[in-house]
Design a protein around this motif. Structure first.
Motif, mmCIF file in Angstrom:
data_model
loop_
_atom_site.group_PDB
_atom_site.id
_atom_site.type_symbol
_atom_site.label_atom_id
_atom_site.label_comp_id
_atom_site.label_asym_id
_atom_site.label_seq_id
_atom_site.Cartn_x
_atom_site.Cartn_y
_atom_site.Cartn_z
ATOM 1 N N LYS A 1 -9.882 0.553 0.711
ATOM 2 C CA LYS A 1 -10.023 -0.475 1.746
ATOM 3 C C LYS A 1 -9.154 -1.690 1.451
ATOM 4 C CE LYS A 1 -13.718 -2.544 4.499
ATOM 5 N NZ LYS A 1 -15.190 -2.748 4.606
ATOM 6 N N ARG B 1 -3.127 3.050 5.550
ATOM 7 C CA ARG B 1 -4.277 3.298 6.420
ATOM 8 C C ARG B 1 -4.268 4.720 6.991
ATOM 9 N NH1 ARG B 1 -6.477 -0.143 4.239
ATOM 10 N NH2 ARG B 1 -7.423 -2.054 5.041
ATOM 11 N N TYR C 1 -7.397 2.546 11.371
ATOM 12 C CA TYR C 1 -7.504 3.606 10.371
ATOM 13 C C TYR C 1 -7.097 4.939 11.005
ATOM 14 C CZ TYR C 1 -10.000 0.702 6.959
ATOM 15 O OH TYR C 1 -10.341 -0.262 6.039
ATOM 16 N N TRP D 1 -0.579 1.032 8.460
ATOM 17 C CA TRP D 1 -0.691 0.152 7.302
ATOM 18 C C TRP D 1 -1.265 -1.191 7.727
ATOM 19 C CZ3 TRP D 1 1.987 -4.405 7.829
ATOM 20 C CH2 TRP D 1 3.045 -4.418 8.744
ATOM 21 N N THR D 2 -1.707 -1.948 6.765
ATOM 22 C CA THR D 2 -2.208 -3.289 7.016
ATOM 23 C C THR D 2 -1.804 -4.175 5.858
ATOM 24 O OG1 THR D 2 -4.175 -4.577 7.609
ATOM 25 C CG2 THR D 2 -4.425 -2.958 5.847
#
Length: 465
Positions: A139, A144, A172, A348-349
Motif C-alpha cells: 500500500k 498499483r 488499483y 502507479w501512485t
C-alpha cells in the motif's frame, strides 16, 4: 491421497487412476502408480515439469489447461494494452511456484512489452494468515498493478483482507490467473464482493454445441442430487477435463481389454477424438495446452465475459474463423475497475515512503541559458530556470511512474558540487551538466558539461542523415 491410491490398486484392482489437481499430489500418486505399473492421468492445472513423464513412465498429463509461459504472455498483453510498466507479482510460497517458472516466464513476457516486475511477494500457503504486513507494505509503494497467482482458498482470504485494508478501491489493478479465475463461478456472494473489478484469465473451453449441452444437463442433475447444499451446479473446467480424460481411458480399455499397464498407456497415448475441451490428442503422454484464454471481469454477483486472448493472434470478442484480432485489450470494451471509476487506472501512485530526490543546482553557473538560479526576497523562494532544468522536468513528466524530487541551490564552485555528489555528502544527484552515470573513483569523470552537448547532437544528426 496416497492411501486412497493404494486402496484403489490393491482392493479395487483398478487398471488406471484419474485425478490429482495439483503437481504436488500428482507426484506423490505417480510414485505409487509407477511401482504398481498402473497409469495415472493427472489433471494438475499448474505447470508440470517437463521431466516428470521421464521420471514416472506411468504418468499421463491429461489436463489441457494453459501452461505458465502462455499464461504470462496473456498477462503481459493486458499490461501492454493499458500502458502499464510495472507489475507486482503475488504468488504462493510453495516449491511448485518457484520450480515451475512463474517468475521467469512473467519477467520474460513483460520485458518483451517494455514492462518489468516491480516486486515479488511470496505469501505463506496458509489460508488463515493475516497478510497485513505484506499488504501494508504494498500500500505504501508506487506500483498499483498486481498479479495474483495463488490457490483459490488463499485467494479468498487474501482479497477479503485487501478489501478491508482499502486496496480494492479506485486506482488499483488486480489480475488473477487460471488457478483462481477458473473457479470464480463457484464462489459465494461474500467472496465475490471482495473481488469487484478484478480482471481474470482462465482456460477456455467451448460451452456451446450439443455435446456440451447434453453433458451439462446430466451433470447439473446428478450434482444437485449428490450435493443439495451447493447453490452452483454448473460444470467447470475440472468437470469437463475429467470427462474427456475418462473417455480417453474408456476408449483405451475397450481396445486393450485385460492388457497390462504399459499397453494401456500406449492405447491412451494414441487416442484421438473431439472432447468437450477440444481436440484430445496426446503427444509424449501429455495433452497440448490450450492456446486460447478467456478474459473476464468480476462485477456484481458474478463476472462478465469480456472476450478472449489467443497466443500469436491477440484479443478478440469471439472465437471463430472470421473474427478480427487486435493486440490491445481495449477492443473488448469498457472494463469495470476496482472502486468503479470509468477512467483507466494509470498503474502507479505517488508513494508516501519514497524519499524525495534532491537535485543539486549550482547558483553561480556561467551559462545562464542552461542553468539559472534566482532568489525572490518577497517569497523567500528560489527559482530554477534554463535549458537543463526544462529538459529535466520534461523527462520526469514522461516517466510512467511518480518521481518526487526537489531542486537544491548549491553556492560554490562547480567542481565542489560534483565532489559532494560523488561523496554523497550533500545531494544524491546533480544537474547543470552533472549526471551519476558511472562508477569511476574520479569525481570529474561523472560529468559532461552542456557546452559540448551541441557537438554530440550535431554528430548524431550527421550520422542519421
Amino acid at each position: 491421497m496416497l492411501n486412497a491410491a493404494r486402496s484403489l490398486i490393491k482392493t479395487k484392482k483398478v487398471q488406471a487412476i484419474l485425478g490429482a489437481h495439483s503437481w504436488e499430489e500428482s507426484s506423490l500418486v505417480a510414485d505409487v502408480c509407477t511401482q504398481a505399473h498402473i497409469p495415472i492421468l493427472s489433471l494438475a492445472t499448474d505447470s508440470t515439469p517437463e521431466w516428470a513423464t521421464l521420471r514416472w513412465p506411468f504418468l499421463i498429463r491429461a489436463s489441457s489447461s494453459p501452461n505458465q509461459r502462455s499464461q504470462m504472455k496473456a498477462v503481459a498483453a493486458i499490461v501492454q494494452s493499458w500502458e502499464w510498466h510495472r507489475v507486482t507479482l503475488i504468488y504462493e510460497d510453495t516449491t511448485n511456484s518457484a520450480s515451475n517458472g512463474v517468475i521467469s516466464h512473467l519477467s520474460t513476457a513483460l520485458r518483451e512489452v517494455g514492462a518489468e516486475i516491480d516486486q515479488l511477494i511470496a505469501l505463506p500457503p496458509f489460508p488463515f494468515s493475516s497478510f497485513s504486513e505484506e499488504l501494508q507494505r504494498l500500500k505504501g509503494e508506487q506500483c498499483r498493478v498486481f498479479m495474483v497467482h495463488v490457490s483459490l482458498p488463499l485467494a479468498i482470504h487474501f482479497f477479503a483482507k485487501a478489501k478491508k485494508m482499502g486496496m480494492m478501491t479506485k486506482d488499483y489493478v488486480w489480475i488473477t490467473t487460471d488457478t483462481i479465475t477458473s473457479l470464480i463461478y463457484s464462489l459465494d456472494a461474500s467472496a465475490i464482493s471482495s473481488m469487484q473489478g478484478v480482471i481474470g484469465i482462465k482456460a477456455y473451453f467451448p460451452e456451446t454445441g450439443p455435446p456440451f449441452q447434453e453433458f451439462s444437463k446430466k451433470f447439473k442433475k446428478k450434482f444437485s442430487i449428490n450435493h443439495p447444499e451447493e447453490k452452483n451446479h454448473e460444470p467447470g473446467i475440472f468437470a469437463v477435463q475429467a470427462y474427456d480424460a475418462m473417455w480417453a481411458v474408456a476408449l483405451a480399455l475397450g481396445d486393450a481389454g485385460k492388457s497390462e499397464g504399459q499397453e494401456i498407456i500406449q492405447k491412451i497415448s494414441s487416442t484421438d477424438f473431439n472432447g468437450l475441451t477440444g481436440k484430445i490428442q496426446f503427444n509424449g503422454r501429455k495433452l497440448a495446452p490450450s492456446q486460447t484464454f478467456q478474459i473476464v471481469n468480476v462485477i456484481g454477483k458474478s463476472y462478465r465475459e469480456l472476450g478472449f486472448w489467443t497466443e500469436g493472434r491477440g484479443f478478440s470478442e469471439a472465437i471463430d474463423q472470421t473474427v478480427f484480432y487486435n493486440s490491445s485489450m481495449q477492443v473488448l470494451g469498457q472494463v469495470f475497475w476496482p472502486g468503479g471509476p470509468w477512467y483507466t487506472p494509470k498503474g502507479w501512485t505517488v508513494s508516501t515512503e519514497i524519499e524525495r530526490l534532491r537535485i543539486g543546482v549550482p547558483t553561480g553557473s556561467t551559462f545562464k541559458q542552461f542553468v539559472n538560479v534566482e532568489y525572490d526576497d518577497r517569497t523567500k523562494q528560489f527559482s530554477f530556470t534554463g535549458f537543463s532544468i526544462e529538459v529535466f522536468k520534461a523527462t520526469i513528466e514522461l516517466l510512467p511512474y511518480a518521481f518526487p524530487y526537489e531542486f537544491v541551490p548549491f553556492d560554490g564552485p562547480y567542481d565542489d558540487l560534483v565532489k559532494q555528489v560523488h561523496l554523497k555528502q550533500f545531494v544524491k544527484n546533480g544537474n547543470g551538466g552533472v549526471a551519476l552515470c558511472g562508477t569511476s573513483h574520479h569525481p570529474k569523470l561523472h560529468c559532461q558539461p552542456h557546452q559540448h552537448a551541441h557537438r554530440a547532437a550535431a554528430s548524431a544528426r550527421d550520422k542519421k542523415h
